[in-house]
Structure formats: structure tokens, C-alpha cells
Design an enzyme around this catalytic site. Sequence first.
Site, PDB file in Angstrom:
ATOM      1  N   SER A  89       0.833  -1.132  -0.115  1.00  0.00           N
ATOM      2  CA  SER A  89      -0.039   0.217  -0.025  1.00  0.00           C
ATOM      3  C   SER A  89       0.998   1.211   0.053  1.00  0.00           C
ATOM      4  O   SER A  89       1.568   1.497  -0.937  1.00  0.00           O
ATOM      5  CB  SER A  89      -1.019  -0.077   1.166  1.00  0.00           C
ATOM      6  OG  SER A  89      -2.020   0.838   1.168  1.00  0.00           O
ATOM      7  N   HIS A 234      -7.558  -5.786  -0.079  1.00  0.00           N
ATOM      8  CA  HIS A 234      -6.173  -4.911  -0.041  1.00  0.00           C
ATOM      9  C   HIS A 234      -5.253  -5.393   0.814  1.00  0.00           C
ATOM     10  O   HIS A 234      -4.025  -5.172   0.808  1.00  0.00           O
ATOM     11  CB  HIS A 234      -6.797  -3.280   0.412  1.00  0.00           C
ATOM     12  CG  HIS A 234      -5.633  -2.473   0.410  1.00  0.00           C
ATOM     13  ND1 HIS A 234      -4.930  -2.451  -0.787  1.00  0.00           N
ATOM     14  CD2 HIS A 234      -5.356  -1.462   1.282  1.00  0.00           C
ATOM     15  CE1 HIS A 234      -4.048  -1.299  -0.522  1.00  0.00           C
ATOM     16  NE2 HIS A 234      -4.064  -1.104   0.738  1.00  0.00           N
TER      17      HIS A 234
END
Length: 258
Positions: A89, A234
Site C-alpha cells: 500500500s 487490499h
Amino acid sequence: MKLNYRLQAARQPEQGLPVVLIHGLFGSLDNLGVLARPLGENHRTLQIDLRNHGLSPHAPTMRYDEMAQDVLALLDALVIERCIVIGHSMGGKVAMTLCAQAPERIARAVVIDMAPVAYEVRRNDAIFTALARVSDAVVIQRSEAAQMMAQDIEDAGTVQFLLKSFYQGHWRFDLESIERNYADIIGWRTQAPWPGPVLFIRGGNSPYLDDRYRDQIRKQFPHAHAYVVAGAGHWVHAEKPEGVLRAVVRFLAEGEES
């Protein structure tokens, strides 16, 4: 800035370069432990708390060039001349920035569920609301904090992830600075192309890394490869650690053979 870190020697005779692991937004150096532990068999592993996270110092700004320089300063202090970098991320954007700022020092890069683009959608507003709710209430127990956060965050896994940074009634990350710099965090400045090998790992259910960004990835990383982990979001390395680890190990082995 002197970042907090954990440096561990390889448990077996080293067979490769040191591996640097960089967490994502609201995380800490423990987040990529699921990769650091097995990779530590044959590599030195360096886990890092980025600025405003974990036990690293707080700062008023969080541009990617600054965060990459923080990491480079740590590599200099530890006399790590060349390494493999893995980032999730926000940490993936730091890793990509390192490739541009110090291309000769990065041998290979793994970017987990992040593209080299500026995102237009703010996906963390509910998280900011939940974190502020806990801070304003001055609660001490994690169970109390979890109940309050559930008012804004439906996913229990996300709540538990965030609570890893809740310590004695305080967030270890600098919530005020993160929120103030959020435009920079979701933003991106296109980098000069880096010719080294990069593996982009995507959670199949995640909106952060998909075919919309293929051209931008190829422009900045012409030798990029992609691997999709089906059924993961994610936080793909937490949801499907075995699949992510297999992809990383295979990618690193390609470098050892070349």
C-alpha cells in the site's frame, strides 16, 4: 529522521541480498512479519516503522520523497548498499520512490496492492472518523475502542488491524499528521522509468490495482510482472499469506538464477 526498525540476521547462511519490508498506512513494522519470518531463513530482513507510524518519530509532512529519504538514511546507517524492497500500500509507493531515487541500490522490488498513480477516491474517511471517535472518548481498553469503531467500520478485520497500533489509550501513529497529509499519501508524482524487475501483487477483490493502471505501471516500470491472489482484498498478505509468499519466493529465486 532516525526510523525505528527491526534488523534480523538470516537463520541459515545468507543466499541473497537483504530484504527491506515497508508497511502501509496506519500500520507498523510488524505488519509484514508474515513475509519477514519465512524470508529470514536465507536473507537478512529489515522491518521499518515509517515516519508518523509505530515507534518512529512524528513529522509535519509525509511526501514520498521524504519517506524514501528516511529509508535511505537508515540503509546508510546500517551499511546496506543494495537490497530487495517489499512494500504494501503506502509502503509500496515508498518502495517505488526508492527505485527512482536510488536505482542502483534496489535489486528487485515487490509492490503489494498499490499502483504508481494518484487515486481520486478517498477510501479511508470512515477510518479517520472511527479513529477520531476513539481519541475523543479517551478510552483505554481495546474492547471499548473496538465497539466504538464498529459504528463507522463494518469490517471486523480492519478494526483489529487498526487496534494493533492502539496502546494504553493512544494511537501510535500520528493521526493528525496523517489526515493533514492524506492528499499527498493518496497522490503520486510520475517517476522516471526504472528498468529493474518489479512484481506487483494484487488482491483479486481490491480496487487499488487493476487493469486501469496497466499503462502507468508499464511507463514507470517497463519490466513489471503481475500476480493476482484470488479472493483477497487490499490486505492480501494478511488474508492469503501462503499465496503471497509463494509469489515472492518465486520472484526472488528468479533474481538468484540470473
